[in-house]
Design an enzyme around this catalytic site. Structure first.
Site, mmCIF file in Angstrom:
data_model
loop_
_atom_site.group_PDB
_atom_site.id
_atom_site.type_symbol
_atom_site.label_atom_id
_atom_site.label_comp_id
_atom_site.label_asym_id
_atom_site.label_seq_id
_atom_site.Cartn_x
_atom_site.Cartn_y
_atom_site.Cartn_z
ATOM 1 N N ASN A 157 -11.768 4.231 5.561
ATOM 2 C CA ASN A 157 -12.775 4.337 4.488
ATOM 3 C C ASN A 157 -13.720 3.130 4.428
ATOM 4 O OD1 ASN A 157 -10.659 2.759 3.534
ATOM 5 N ND2 ASN A 157 -10.886 3.464 1.426
ATOM 6 N N GLU A 203 -1.399 -2.474 0.633
ATOM 7 C CA GLU A 203 -2.531 -2.157 -0.237
ATOM 8 C C GLU A 203 -2.692 -0.651 -0.173
ATOM 9 O OE1 GLU A 203 -5.488 -1.010 -1.670
ATOM 10 O OE2 GLU A 203 -6.742 -1.917 -0.126
ATOM 11 N N CYS A 231 -10.237 3.275 -2.638
ATOM 12 C CA CYS A 231 -8.943 3.178 -3.341
ATOM 13 C C CYS A 231 -9.115 2.710 -4.779
ATOM 14 C CB CYS A 231 -7.982 2.287 -2.572
ATOM 15 S SG CYS A 231 -8.652 0.671 -2.218
ATOM 16 N N GLU A 254 -4.936 -9.663 -1.177
ATOM 17 C CA GLU A 254 -5.877 -10.055 -0.123
ATOM 18 C C GLU A 254 -7.061 -10.694 -0.832
ATOM 19 O OE1 GLU A 254 -6.517 -6.302 2.016
ATOM 20 O OE2 GLU A 254 -4.926 -6.917 3.366
#
Ligand code: NAD
Length: 483
Positions: free
Chosen positions: A158, A256, A290, A464
């Site tokens: 994505n 994640e 997300c 992150e």
């Protein structure tokens, strides 16, 4: 099948021990343009021997790179940032061809990647240990932070450039080396990233790129005794599977995973602004984000106005090929996502929801699905309980603060969240009450290089970005020494 590579599109390859490798009788797969459904490039898969070679190269390179000075690591990361900016237009074009997002979004994604490289270049010089005063004279007590070792990283389609670079710069900045498997269906940005690091002077073997059948490659890499750390961005079920395997082998993970972000609009909000902003965010990358706001809870007093402004904004969205200048929303990245969207709408419809806008596919070619707005969706509809990862916005009413908090927190996800209010009291109360790794109030401000990005609950663990970024790539060593 026309497989003439478009101009500027990189030659797709593996990167093993500093060498770009393609073909040679290895298995291959087609890369498809989601706007047309046509194949335009071929991607070489890694054989077992290639995976072994990548692991061996990363292991050998780690013995040197772990001892490199942070100044040297910063120099490579900064040079990579410069090259990213220089090559951003062609990388962005490749992303549009691979997965369909509008060119402007792809360009912003790549330039954002340069910021991650720059920021990690700065922050890696501040990986410190500490000195603990001893109980006994003559003893010296040191806490050292050392790179964990060879990492296996798996990144999705994505944000093919951004998801990959965040893992690469965190691992390299910490002094780790890695074997990265990018998204087979959107590979060009990851190959371009590999080229950038080679050109930036990264020693051979520090970054290796492999492609293949995802489950086979991840299983092989995670089981390798060479790999000490696993980092994955993708769906919750796959993340749980990989974390379970890594856990059984006592390997550190950063996960994640997916989200289903609640967006809460209070009656004291600037309702039009909230509706415009949420419509913009919801259909970015055709909803395949997300942290996309994916459940809109609007106070009953603000509901009608919100729905009207939101649907007007959706009506202005131009859907088309991501390479057309006017396009604001492209196709879905994969054909398989189209029936998934249809099923979400049908389920909501069966349960009495109203489809105000869209709800079906668009055009005869490519994976186009109309930007869709659904209201009066019951809380147990699939749209409200499972991550849609597509261009469908469910909008529902709420009346009480405690009620909306309960509904927002009712899912196993805990990635991003949004709230709109003019009251500082509401803003503080909602940011305290919401179960999410990230909270946006009255604006969108997450995913910056200097801020931590990550989820809680089923959305994963580890951050992150931010000062936390190296935590997952370092181990602590305590040294006590009597002189
Ligand atoms: P999927 O679960 O099949 O794949 C998601 C990603 O994981 C893909 O890039 C895929 O190549 C990779 N993958 C799948 N199985 C793997 C394995 N065993 N080992 C290593 N990698 C593996 O789903 P999909 O149809 O590609 O995408 C839809 C779902 O994926 C969405 O519902 C969303 O939750 C999730 N997703 C999340 C993100 C994110 O940013 N967190 C990104 C992309 C996809």
């Amino acid at each position: 099948m026309d497989q003439t590579m478009p101009p500027g599109y990189p030659e797709l390859s593996l990167l093993i021990d500093g060498r770009f490798i393609a073909g040679g009788g290895r298995p291959e797969q087609d890369v498809l343009d989601p706007a047309t459904g046509k194949a335009f490039a071929r991607l070489t898969h890694a054989t077992r021997e290639d995976l072994d070679a990548a692991l061996a190269a990363a292991d050998r390179a780690f013995q040197e790179w772990r001892r490199s000075s942070p100044v040297e690591r910063a120099r490579v990361l900064r040079k990579a940032a410069d090259l990213i900016r220089e090559r951003a237009p062609e990388i962005a074009r490749g992303i549009v061809l691979d997965m369909g997002k509008p060119y402007a979004e792809a360009l912003a994604e790549v330039n954002g990647g340069a910021e991650h490289a720059d920021w990690h270049a700065e922050e890696c010089r501040r990986i410190y240990g500490r000195v603990i005063p001893p109980r006994v004279d003559g003893v010296r007590q040191l806490v050292m932070r050392e790179p964990i070792g060879v990492c296996a990283a798996f990144t999705p389609w994505n944000f093919p450039f951004n998801q990959a670079i965040r893992k690469v710069v965190a691992a390299l900045g910490a002094g780790c080396t890695l074997v990265l498997k990018g998204p087979e269906d959107a590979p060009s940005a990851v190959v371009a990233l590999g080229r950038i690091f080679v050109d930036a002077g990264l020693p051979a073997g520090c970054l290796n790129l492999v492609w293949g059948v995802p489950a086979e490659v991840s299983d092989y890499l995670i089981r390798s005794p060479i790999v000490r750390k696993v980092s994955f961005t993708g769906s919750v079920p796959v993340g749980k599977q990989l974390a379970a395997l890594a856990g059984s082998l006592m390997k550190r993970c950063t996960m994640e995973l997916g989200g289903h972000s609640p967006a809460i609009v209070f009656d004291d909000a600037d309702v039009d602004r909230a509706a415009e902003m949420l419509a913009g965010l919801k259909y970015r990358n055709a909803g395949q984000v997300c942290v996309s706001p994916s459940r809109m809870y609007v106070h009953e007093k603000a509901y009608d106005r919100f729905v009207s402004t939101f649907t007007e904004a959706v009506g202005r969205l131009k859907v088309g090929n991501g390479l057309d200048k006017e396009t604001r929303m492209g196709p879905l990245a994969h054909e398989r996502r189209v029936p998934t969207m249809q099923a979400f709408v049908e389920d909501a419809d069966r349960r009495g929801a109203k489809v105000l806008v869209g709800g079906s596919t668009l055009g005869d070619a490519g994976n186009f699905f109309a930007p869709t707005v659904v209201t009066d969706v019951p809380d147990d509809a699939r749209l409200m309980t499972q991550e849609p990862f597509g261009p469908i916005a469910p909008i529902v009413r709420f009346s009480e603060f405690d009620e909306v908090v309960r509904r927002a927190n009712s899912l196993p996800y805990g990635l991003a969240s949004y709230a709109f209010t003019r009251s500082t009291r509401n803003a503080t109360a909602i940011s305290n009450a919401i179960e999410a790794g990230m909270v946006n109030i009255n604006h969108f401000g997450i995913a910056l290089a200097e801020t931590p990005f990550g989820g809680i609950k089923d959305s994963g663990y580890g951050s992150e970005g931010g000062a936390e970024t190296f935590d997952g790539y370092l181990v602590t060593k305590f040294v006590t020494q009597l002189n």
